[in-house]
Design a protein around this motif. Structure first.
Motif, PDB file in Angstrom:
ATOM      1  N   ASP A  59      -8.665   2.621  -4.275  1.00  0.00           N
ATOM      2  CA  ASP A  59      -8.638   2.368  -5.715  1.00  0.00           C
ATOM      3  C   ASP A  59      -7.273   2.724  -6.294  1.00  0.00           C
ATOM      4  N   PRO A  60      -6.305   1.804  -6.175  1.00  0.00           N
ATOM      5  CA  PRO A  60      -4.953   2.106  -6.674  1.00  0.00           C
ATOM      6  C   PRO A  60      -4.891   2.326  -8.183  1.00  0.00           C
TER       7      PRO A  60
ATOM      8  N   GLY B 252       5.655   0.517  -4.526  1.00  0.00           N
ATOM      9  CA  GLY B 252       4.884   0.306  -3.301  1.00  0.00           C
ATOM     10  C   GLY B 252       4.565   1.539  -2.491  1.00  0.00           C
ATOM     11  N   ASP B 253       4.936   2.712  -2.963  1.00  0.00           N
ATOM     12  CA  ASP B 253       4.624   3.946  -2.237  1.00  0.00           C
ATOM     13  C   ASP B 253       3.141   4.267  -2.427  1.00  0.00           C
ATOM     14  N   SER B 254       2.369   4.152  -1.347  1.00  0.00           N
ATOM     15  CA  SER B 254       0.929   4.388  -1.455  1.00  0.00           C
ATOM     16  C   SER B 254       0.580   5.871  -1.396  1.00  0.00           C
ATOM     17  N   THR B 255       1.552   6.705  -1.034  1.00  0.00           N
ATOM     18  CA  THR B 255       1.312   8.156  -0.990  1.00  0.00           C
ATOM     19  C   THR B 255       2.493   8.895  -1.637  1.00  0.00           C
ATOM     20  N   PRO B 256       2.687   8.703  -2.932  1.00  0.00           N
ATOM     21  CA  PRO B 256       3.818   9.372  -3.594  1.00  0.00           C
ATOM     22  C   PRO B 256       3.638  10.891  -3.581  1.00  0.00           C
ATOM     23  N   ASP B 257       4.758  11.569  -3.623  1.00  0.00           N
ATOM     24  CA  ASP B 257       4.752  13.035  -3.647  1.00  0.00           C
ATOM     25  C   ASP B 257       4.368  13.501  -5.046  1.00  0.00           C
TER      26      ASP B 257
ATOM     27  N   THR C 294       6.806   5.440 -10.935  1.00  0.00           N
ATOM     28  CA  THR C 294       7.821   4.559 -10.366  1.00  0.00           C
ATOM     29  C   THR C 294       7.609   4.381  -8.869  1.00  0.00           C
ATOM     30  N   ALA C 295       7.302   5.470  -8.173  1.00  0.00           N
ATOM     31  CA  ALA C 295       7.066   5.390  -6.726  1.00  0.00           C
ATOM     32  C   ALA C 295       5.887   4.463  -6.423  1.00  0.00           C
ATOM     33  N   ILE C 296       4.822   4.576  -7.210  1.00  0.00           N
ATOM     34  CA  ILE C 296       3.654   3.721  -7.006  1.00  0.00           C
ATOM     35  C   ILE C 296       4.011   2.262  -7.276  1.00  0.00           C
ATOM     36  N   LYS C 297       4.740   2.008  -8.370  1.00  0.00           N
ATOM     37  CA  LYS C 297       5.146   0.633  -8.696  1.00  0.00           C
ATOM     38  C   LYS C 297       6.039   0.042  -7.614  1.00  0.00           C
TER      39      LYS C 297
END
Length: 135
Positions: A65-66, A113-118, A108-111
């Motif tokens: 569920d992004p 494409g980072d599916s596991t941002p810190d 920003t990381a999610i946008k």
């Protein structure tokens, strides 16, 4: 409810109770307005702590569920606006700004494409905000 979420809520509740006692004691000498502002800060910081827990879980479940991570980030930002609107305390505003920046970085990381941002910086900044609200 997961054990980590219960523990987080328990810590937040304990912090809120301790702060309430300290604030009420301080309020006897500083006036009601200061007490109300401090309680608002603590209550909103507590809500943000819950949102950070939700964000951590959302990131863990991002593949399923992004949109959940985005909703958690929205919740944190809404609560930060609430704190920012109610205080003129420099330290609180600095903590709010730092948490806003950490939230922006995760978004920003999610946008990108980072599916596991810190989310560690979000957690740290939320802890700092709680610290500032309780000092």
């Amino acid at each position: 409810m997961s054990a980590s979420r219960r523990a987080s809520r328990g810590r937040a509740t304990a912090i809120a109770a301790a702060v309430a006692v300290a604030v009420l004691t301080t309020g006897l000498t500083t006036g009601c307005d200061a007490v109300n502002k401090a309680l608002d800060c603590v209550q909103t910081a507590d809500t943000i702590a819950d949102s950070v827990t939700d964000l951590q879980q959302a990131v863990e479940n991002a593949a399923n569920d992004p949109a959940q991570a985005d909703a958690s980030l929205d919740s944190i930002e809404k609560n930060l606006r609430t704190i920012g609107d109610k205080t003129d305390d420099t330290d609180v505003n600095k903590a709010v700004d730092e948490l806003n920046q950490a939230v922006d970085n995760v978004r920003t990381a999610i946008k990108n494409g980072d599916s596991t941002p810190d989310v560690g910086p979000v957690t740290s900044a939320a802890g700092e905000l709680t610290k500032v609200c309780t000092s």
